[in-house]
Design a protein around this motif. Structure first.
Motif, mmCIF file in Angstrom:
data_model
loop_
_atom_site.group_PDB
_atom_site.id
_atom_site.type_symbol
_atom_site.label_atom_id
_atom_site.label_comp_id
_atom_site.label_asym_id
_atom_site.label_seq_id
_atom_site.Cartn_x
_atom_site.Cartn_y
_atom_site.Cartn_z
ATOM 1 N N ASP A 36 0.864 -1.179 0.000
ATOM 2 C CA ASP A 36 0.000 0.000 0.000
ATOM 3 C C ASP A 36 0.899 1.227 0.000
ATOM 4 N N SER A 37 0.964 1.911 -1.122
ATOM 5 C CA SER A 37 1.901 3.028 -1.290
ATOM 6 C C SER A 37 1.631 4.179 -0.316
ATOM 7 N N ARG A 38 0.416 4.212 0.253
ATOM 8 C CA ARG A 38 0.072 5.302 1.181
ATOM 9 C C ARG A 38 0.680 5.082 2.564
ATOM 10 N N PHE B 196 18.135 -8.430 0.439
ATOM 11 C CA PHE B 196 18.171 -9.530 -0.537
ATOM 12 C C PHE B 196 18.507 -9.100 -1.966
ATOM 13 N N GLU B 197 18.601 -7.809 -2.209
ATOM 14 C CA GLU B 197 19.074 -7.234 -3.474
ATOM 15 C C GLU B 197 18.454 -7.889 -4.701
ATOM 16 N N SER B 198 19.270 -8.547 -5.510
ATOM 17 C CA SER B 198 18.794 -9.049 -6.816
ATOM 18 C C SER B 198 17.818 -10.217 -6.697
ATOM 19 N N LEU B 199 17.666 -10.772 -5.477
ATOM 20 C CA LEU B 199 16.715 -11.872 -5.304
ATOM 21 C C LEU B 199 15.264 -11.385 -5.322
ATOM 22 N N VAL B 200 15.057 -10.070 -5.192
ATOM 23 C CA VAL B 200 13.696 -9.529 -5.090
ATOM 24 C C VAL B 200 13.175 -9.174 -6.484
ATOM 25 N N PHE B 201 11.948 -9.613 -6.782
ATOM 26 C CA PHE B 201 11.329 -9.272 -8.067
ATOM 27 C C PHE B 201 11.137 -7.757 -8.174
ATOM 28 N N ASP B 202 11.260 -7.241 -9.393
ATOM 29 C CA ASP B 202 10.946 -5.822 -9.640
ATOM 30 C C ASP B 202 9.456 -5.581 -9.418
ATOM 31 N N THR B 203 8.647 -6.547 -9.828
ATOM 32 C CA THR B 203 7.188 -6.435 -9.677
ATOM 33 C C THR B 203 6.799 -6.457 -8.205
ATOM 34 N N ILE B 204 5.892 -5.568 -7.830
ATOM 35 C CA ILE B 204 5.317 -5.549 -6.480
ATOM 36 C C ILE B 204 3.806 -5.727 -6.626
ATOM 37 N N ILE B 205 3.217 -6.590 -5.802
ATOM 38 C CA ILE B 205 1.763 -6.798 -5.854
ATOM 39 C C ILE B 205 1.087 -5.835 -4.877
ATOM 40 N N HIS B 206 0.294 -4.925 -5.423
ATOM 41 C CA HIS B 206 -0.390 -3.925 -4.591
ATOM 42 C C HIS B 206 -1.646 -4.527 -3.940
ATOM 43 N N ARG B 207 -2.020 -3.950 -2.805
ATOM 44 C CA ARG B 207 -3.330 -4.291 -2.236
ATOM 45 C C ARG B 207 -4.388 -3.879 -3.250
ATOM 46 N N ASN B 208 -5.335 -4.785 -3.526
ATOM 47 C CA ASN B 208 -6.327 -4.501 -4.548
ATOM 48 C C ASN B 208 -7.600 -5.292 -4.251
ATOM 49 N N SER B 209 -8.725 -4.608 -4.212
ATOM 50 C CA SER B 209 -9.977 -5.274 -3.823
ATOM 51 C C SER B 209 -10.355 -6.377 -4.808
ATOM 52 N N ILE C 168 -9.950 -7.877 -15.869
ATOM 53 C CA ILE C 168 -8.679 -7.789 -16.598
ATOM 54 C C ILE C 168 -8.012 -6.424 -16.470
ATOM 55 N N ASP C 169 -8.824 -5.391 -16.235
ATOM 56 C CA ASP C 169 -8.260 -4.031 -16.182
ATOM 57 C C ASP C 169 -7.844 -3.597 -14.786
ATOM 58 N N SER C 170 -8.016 -4.463 -13.793
ATOM 59 C CA SER C 170 -7.708 -4.066 -12.416
ATOM 60 C C SER C 170 -6.198 -4.005 -12.197
ATOM 61 N N LYS C 171 -5.824 -3.276 -11.157
ATOM 62 C CA LYS C 171 -4.408 -3.159 -10.777
ATOM 63 C C LYS C 171 -3.830 -4.543 -10.476
ATOM 64 N N GLY C 172 -4.642 -5.385 -9.833
ATOM 65 C CA GLY C 172 -4.187 -6.734 -9.499
ATOM 66 C C GLY C 172 -3.848 -7.558 -10.732
ATOM 67 N N SER C 173 -4.692 -7.467 -11.757
ATOM 68 C CA SER C 173 -4.432 -8.183 -13.012
ATOM 69 C C SER C 173 -3.126 -7.724 -13.643
ATOM 70 N N LEU C 174 -2.956 -6.422 -13.684
ATOM 71 C CA LEU C 174 -1.752 -5.859 -14.312
ATOM 72 C C LEU C 174 -0.501 -6.266 -13.541
ATOM 73 N N ASN C 175 -0.595 -6.265 -12.205
ATOM 74 C CA ASN C 175 0.549 -6.684 -11.378
ATOM 75 C C ASN C 175 0.953 -8.120 -11.676
ATOM 76 N N TYR C 176 -0.033 -9.025 -11.719
ATOM 77 C CA TYR C 176 0.302 -10.439 -11.909
ATOM 78 C C TYR C 176 0.740 -10.749 -13.346
ATOM 79 N N LEU C 177 0.191 -10.030 -14.316
ATOM 80 C CA LEU C 177 0.677 -10.191 -15.692
ATOM 81 C C LEU C 177 2.125 -9.710 -15.797
ATOM 82 N N GLN C 178 2.423 -8.627 -15.089
ATOM 83 C CA GLN C 178 3.793 -8.106 -15.067
ATOM 84 C C GLN C 178 4.741 -9.108 -14.409
ATOM 85 N N LEU C 179 4.283 -9.733 -13.313
ATOM 86 C CA LEU C 179 5.092 -10.751 -12.641
ATOM 87 C C LEU C 179 5.343 -11.943 -13.565
ATOM 88 N N ALA C 180 4.289 -12.398 -14.246
ATOM 89 C CA ALA C 180 4.426 -13.538 -15.166
ATOM 90 C C ALA C 180 5.435 -13.221 -16.267
#
Length: 260
Positions: A187-189, A204-217, A234-246
């Motif tokens: 939660d960026s706030r 953990f430096e390079s072991l951490v994914f660039d992608t961060i999963i935000h809190r999303n309803s 498909i348009d939710s922040k959660g969808s975009l986060n997990y597609l980015q992770l994949a």
């Protein structure tokens, strides 16, 4: 050959099952043939994909302990390229039944040998304990992905998990690597969320994914409809986060394959 990724953290409530379902579905959406294995007796991945664990007759339990063929237990989901090997509460008993088995730590590895030739990615949703089923998952896996929630006790238990990984690497699976640490429930706030991100990246430096999963309803709502978030909204922040992770997982693995 497909890659087996175990998603594990013995700390509960970190987004392990959520990540298992949504990473698997997102890999499938990116044209990778993907199998999700529900290795948790709570069977939340199974119900989160729209299946009723109580009505399923053939599960991971039967494949591991009764020599049932994997193909007889795998179920197709509504998402193309995305299949699941469901679980059931019976899996609790497997821990006890495995104790006296020969090669008890490698049964899942043997069970999945053929599946590696049929799928690009196999995702294992592990239970929040370090029992025999989880040890089987880590022995079968090529790598482990560790969800870490952006909350006060984020690093609690990580040391113990990394210790367990070292023991498995030494005794059972010398090829096991860490796919990465995934920051979840961000939660960026909240100043605390940002402090946790900074602390985990520093440690953990390079072991951490660039992608961060935000809190999303939408991520929270999707399982009650038996759908991954990309099928729910498909348009939710959660969808975009997990597609980015994949996409990040695919890119990391393709770059490793190229360098080899």
């Amino acid at each position: 050959m497909g890659k087996i990724i175990a998603i594990a953290n013995q700390k509960g409530g970190v987004g392990k099952t959520t990540t298992s379902i949504n990473l698997a579905a997102s890999l499938a959406a990116l044209d990778k043939k993907t199998l999700l294995i529900d290795a948790d007796p709570q069977a939340n991945s199974t119900s989160g994909c729209g299946l009723d664990p109580k009505s399923i007759k053939v599960t991971l339990y039967e494949c591991m302990l009764q020599d049932i063929k994997l193909d007889d237990a795998i179920v197709e989901t509504e998402t193309p390229n995305f299949h699941i090997l469901p679980s059931h509460v019976d899996l609790v008993g497997a821990e006890i039944e495995l104790i006296n088995q020969e090669n008890r730590e490698t049964i899942l590895k043997e069970t999945l040998a053929d599946a590696k030739t049929k799928y690009d990615y196999i995702i294992i949703d592990c239970s929040p304990s370090l029992g025999l089923i989880t040890v089987n998952a880590l022995t079968a896996a090529d790598s482990i992905l560790v969800p870490v929630q952006c909350e006060y006790f984020a690093l609690e238990g990580l040391g113990k998990l990394l210790n367990t990984i070292k023991i498995v690497q030494k005794r059972l699976n010398t090829n096991l690597t860490i796919e990465g640490l995934l920051l979840t429930m961000y939660d960026s706030r909240l100043r605390l969320s940002n402090q946790v991100v900074e602390e985990v990246r520093t440690h953990f430096e390079s072991l951490v994914f660039d992608t961060i999963i935000h809190r999303n309803s939408k991520i929270s709502e999707a399982p009650s409809y038996g759908k991954p978030v990309i099928a729910f909204d498909i348009d939710s922040k959660g969808s975009l986060n997990y597609l980015q992770l994949a996409q990040e997982v695919i890119n990391n693995n393709e770059s490793v394959a190229t360098s080899n």
